[in-house]
Design a protein around this motif. Sequence first.
Motif, PDB file in Angstrom:
ATOM      1  N   GLU A 291      -6.519  -5.119  -3.224  1.00 18.79           N
ATOM      2  CA  GLU A 291      -7.784  -5.033  -3.943  1.00 18.79           C
ATOM      3  C   GLU A 291      -7.987  -3.641  -4.545  1.00 18.79           C
ATOM      4  O   GLU A 291      -8.679  -3.493  -5.551  1.00 18.79           O
ATOM      5  N   GLU A 292      -7.391  -2.637  -3.933  1.00 23.57           N
ATOM      6  CA  GLU A 292      -7.487  -1.274  -4.461  1.00 23.57           C
ATOM      7  C   GLU A 292      -6.449  -0.998  -5.543  1.00 23.57           C
ATOM      8  O   GLU A 292      -6.367   0.112  -6.060  1.00 23.57           O
ATOM      9  N   GLY A 293      -5.627  -2.007  -5.887  1.00 28.96           N
ATOM     10  CA  GLY A 293      -4.706  -1.861  -6.999  1.00 28.96           C
ATOM     11  C   GLY A 293      -3.317  -1.419  -6.634  1.00 28.96           C
ATOM     12  O   GLY A 293      -2.556  -1.012  -7.515  1.00 28.96           O
ATOM     13  N   TYR A 294      -2.934  -1.509  -5.354  1.00 35.60           N
ATOM     14  CA  TYR A 294      -1.609  -1.053  -4.950  1.00 35.60           C
ATOM     15  C   TYR A 294      -0.552  -2.144  -5.046  1.00 35.60           C
ATOM     16  O   TYR A 294       0.555  -1.972  -4.563  1.00 35.60           O
ATOM     17  N   GLY A 295      -0.879  -3.255  -5.671  1.00 39.81           N
ATOM     18  CA  GLY A 295       0.101  -4.316  -5.848  1.00 39.81           C
ATOM     19  C   GLY A 295       0.249  -5.179  -4.605  1.00 39.81           C
ATOM     20  O   GLY A 295      -0.413  -4.972  -3.592  1.00 39.81           O
ATOM     21  N   LYS A 296       1.136  -6.161  -4.679  1.00 35.90           N
ATOM     22  CA  LYS A 296       1.358  -7.076  -3.558  1.00 35.90           C
ATOM     23  C   LYS A 296       2.121  -6.341  -2.470  1.00 35.90           C
ATOM     24  O   LYS A 296       3.159  -5.743  -2.724  1.00 35.90           O
ATOM     25  N   ILE A 297       1.607  -6.414  -1.243  1.00 37.93           N
ATOM     26  CA  ILE A 297       2.165  -5.665  -0.132  1.00 37.93           C
ATOM     27  C   ILE A 297       3.010  -6.580   0.754  1.00 37.93           C
ATOM     28  O   ILE A 297       2.569  -7.665   1.148  1.00 37.93           O
ATOM     29  N   ASP A 298       4.217  -6.145   1.073  1.00 35.38           N
ATOM     30  CA  ASP A 298       5.077  -6.854   2.008  1.00 35.38           C
ATOM     31  C   ASP A 298       4.563  -6.590   3.425  1.00 35.38           C
ATOM     32  O   ASP A 298       4.473  -5.439   3.853  1.00 35.38           O
TER      33      ASP A 298
END
Length: 239
Positions: A216-223
């Motif tokens: 949600e903060e814009g760091y992309g999809k997290i593994d």
Amino acid sequence: MWTSEKLAKFVAISIRWPMLINDLYAEKNLLHDLQFIALDSSQIEIEADNLKLVFWSKQQELMDFLKVGFYNPDDNSIDYEKLKIYALSDLNYDKLIDISPINTLPIVHLGNNDGGISRYDEHIINSKLNTNTDMENALEHVHVNLRNFKLWFLDILDIDLYFKDGTEIQYEPSENYNFSTALEEHVSPEEDPHMYEALKKEVHDFKSMIASLLEEEGYGKIDLNSIDYEVVEFIEPND
């Protein structure tokens, strides 16, 4: 001219992407420009120093949402009559911004920098968004520092983000999040298979929440496999 459909889209954006409203407060043409980029990005030249526009134009979910109501993805066509009803361009947002809650931006620290800087710091944006490396590919490891509060619950002190280019960011959530102290338990499947599965689910839910927060903060999809955690502070219970 405002329509009920445009107002509904603005409200939905303010709920789904509240930080965008912060940026709209500082840059009044932001949504107007993003709407045109969503329509045809090839016709818009985004200047590298326009950090907010660069950041938000990379959020594909937002770009897709801005086309809702008048765009048909099946044949890549635009209904120009509906465009007038739904498009968030050429609008005055002043009154809506005045009554919209302004969120406090999360503060991060780069390396040994002692000063607080927002996530729009030029180094972060240029290294993560203005290159050919997507943020979701650049983020390599997430380490969550937790505090045990009087054996009642765990909460987040901060989150260390490690990127493949060597950049390290310490992110501090703007809201409080509490988790079960069960995250500190360690049981093997041989010792207690039922407890093992329950703790496994607890850890999975925790990592999913951290991933959602960062996404949600814009760091992309997290593994989820890139996330680990540690209890680094313990507050003693009262006697």
